[in-house]
Design an enzyme around this catalytic site. Sequence first.
Site, mmCIF file in Angstrom:
data_model
loop_
_atom_site.group_PDB
_atom_site.id
_atom_site.type_symbol
_atom_site.label_atom_id
_atom_site.label_comp_id
_atom_site.label_asym_id
_atom_site.label_seq_id
_atom_site.Cartn_x
_atom_site.Cartn_y
_atom_site.Cartn_z
ATOM 1 C CG ASP A 24 1.910 91.993 -20.780
ATOM 2 O OD1 ASP A 24 1.404 93.003 -20.347
ATOM 3 O OD2 ASP A 24 2.991 91.866 -20.880
ATOM 4 C CD GLU A 26 6.779 93.173 -20.253
ATOM 5 O OE1 GLU A 26 7.261 94.313 -20.033
ATOM 6 O OE2 GLU A 26 5.897 92.495 -19.533
ATOM 7 C CG HIS A 165 7.231 93.971 -14.997
ATOM 8 N ND1 HIS A 165 6.264 95.036 -15.225
ATOM 9 C CD2 HIS A 165 7.486 94.160 -13.642
ATOM 10 C CE1 HIS A 165 5.951 95.689 -14.308
ATOM 11 N NE2 HIS A 165 6.628 95.263 -13.050
ATOM 12 C CG ASP A 170 3.141 90.429 -16.560
ATOM 13 O OD1 ASP A 170 3.660 89.579 -15.722
ATOM 14 O OD2 ASP A 170 3.397 91.353 -16.888
#
Length: 566
Positions: A24, A26, A165, A170
């Site tokens: 994942d 960000e 998040h 995540d």
Amino acid sequence: MDAVQGTLDELGTPLSDVTFVVFDLETTGGSPAEHTITEIGAVKVRAGEVLGEFSTLVDPGGPIPPFISVLTGITDAMVMAAPRIEAVLPSFLEFIRGATLVAHNAGFDTRFVKAACAAHGYPPPPNPVVDTVDLARRVLTRDEISNAKLSTLARFFRSPVEPCHRALQDARATVDVLHGLIERAGSFQVHTLEELKSFVRAPTPEQQRKRHLAESVPHAPGVYLFEDERGEVLYIGKSTNLRNRVRSYFTASETRPRIREMIGIAERVRHIVCATALEAEVRELRLIGGAKPRYNRRSRFPEKVVWLKLTAEAFPRLSIVREVRDDDATYLGPFSSTRLADDARTALHEAVPLRQCTQPVGPRTRRAACVLHEMGRCGAPCEGKETPDEYARHVERARRAMTLDASPVFSAVSARMERLSAEQRYEEASVDRDRLASFVRAAARMQRLGAITRIPQLVAASPAFDGGWDIHVIRYGRLAAAGVMPRGAHPKPFVASLTAVAEAVIPGPGPVHAASAEETECILRWLESPGVRLVEIDGEWCLPAHGAARHKARIDLAYRTQDMRR
């Protein structure tokens, strides 16, 4: 004839032998061309066992937008000492070597990884990719999950990890989701990686069996209606090419669980040919609003919208109502729910100290002020501490924010968000973000809608495929007539004939009075599309110079990033 024994390679790679790297990212935004990575989290698993984890913050090389900080909790201070992406990328590529990549909405994450590789001289990763969003839509029905968001799936599969998040958190939640989805896929006889990848896109037997339903549908713009054996409308859609669109429902490209379920029930497809694509879009909305098909998710209840009303009385207040009346009040909306209207009201109260009590207040009213007066959030007209003229200044500020300039609300709520973020109170800041978004979006929407619904008649044209022109007559924001002017025809007689037979539209109170907000927005999108020309206009078409649209663009950027991630 001799039997031929298949090789192990032909059987595929058992899922229990596959090494998955669930990862994942960000980022500072939604586009790899404009934004960069701020965090990477990855978990390597095989046969249900965690083999290793990878996690690091990344210095994006510039400030993180405040809305993104509210979303992720990652601030400029947190990434100040973090490595740049060029230092992190080699280690991440080594970590994923030889593995099958898994991500939730994998297209978002893989685009950023590929962009980083291209920027720093690395080839794009050759790893196979599995998207848990696509897999969830294939194995779960709409009765089980309302959507395919990571948080929804994590709750459904009872993951002990709650998505927040942050990249590693995540990724860990996505591991649990992946294992739950693989278990479900096993009931469909999916046991190898190759079967898993092909399974996601394979059409169901029902889709294959009912392909004949598209045979009588023409190649023309219009609306199509899927019906069951009793004639009940199950689903309504529109297309510029009815036949091609309806045929797509019976192919592997249609993976939505609720639509595949609908196809299993459908027994016929009825169609309505329209003159233009815009007419088809408008007719679709009107038909959905009337028939309310159970498999349509949007536009089914246009009558259930609500409004935020600045009342017309001695000391006006903000009230949430379901009806717009001709009463000299100021309205903001429409909102799709009372919650959104209440969010907008709270945002407006942050900037303007209007009274929040519901009891009538007049010039002679005398009762004890509430705690809002002590907090400096109300001038206490109920106690006589504020005259009607003094209070009227607040009312005018509120009215101006609703109709002309949302800047005071944007500034007040943004300042509060920044203060909460600095105190690491991210959940409260995110609530304020949603409230501000509700107000700004409603104000921008109403200003756009009001600009066209004030016009008694507007005629516009766009080039048609055959060299002619699509002509539309719009009255008070409602489509009153549509036609196609043939190539070489004289425009004046054609437009005169079309306007003569156009629907008569009676204006009413409020910013949206002759059609649903969605219909008027469809018309606006067409008017703003390339090639459209104004033929006639009765009145003026303009937006406020300091309207809410400029603030909406900033807010939408943050939410687009969130939507792409989830």
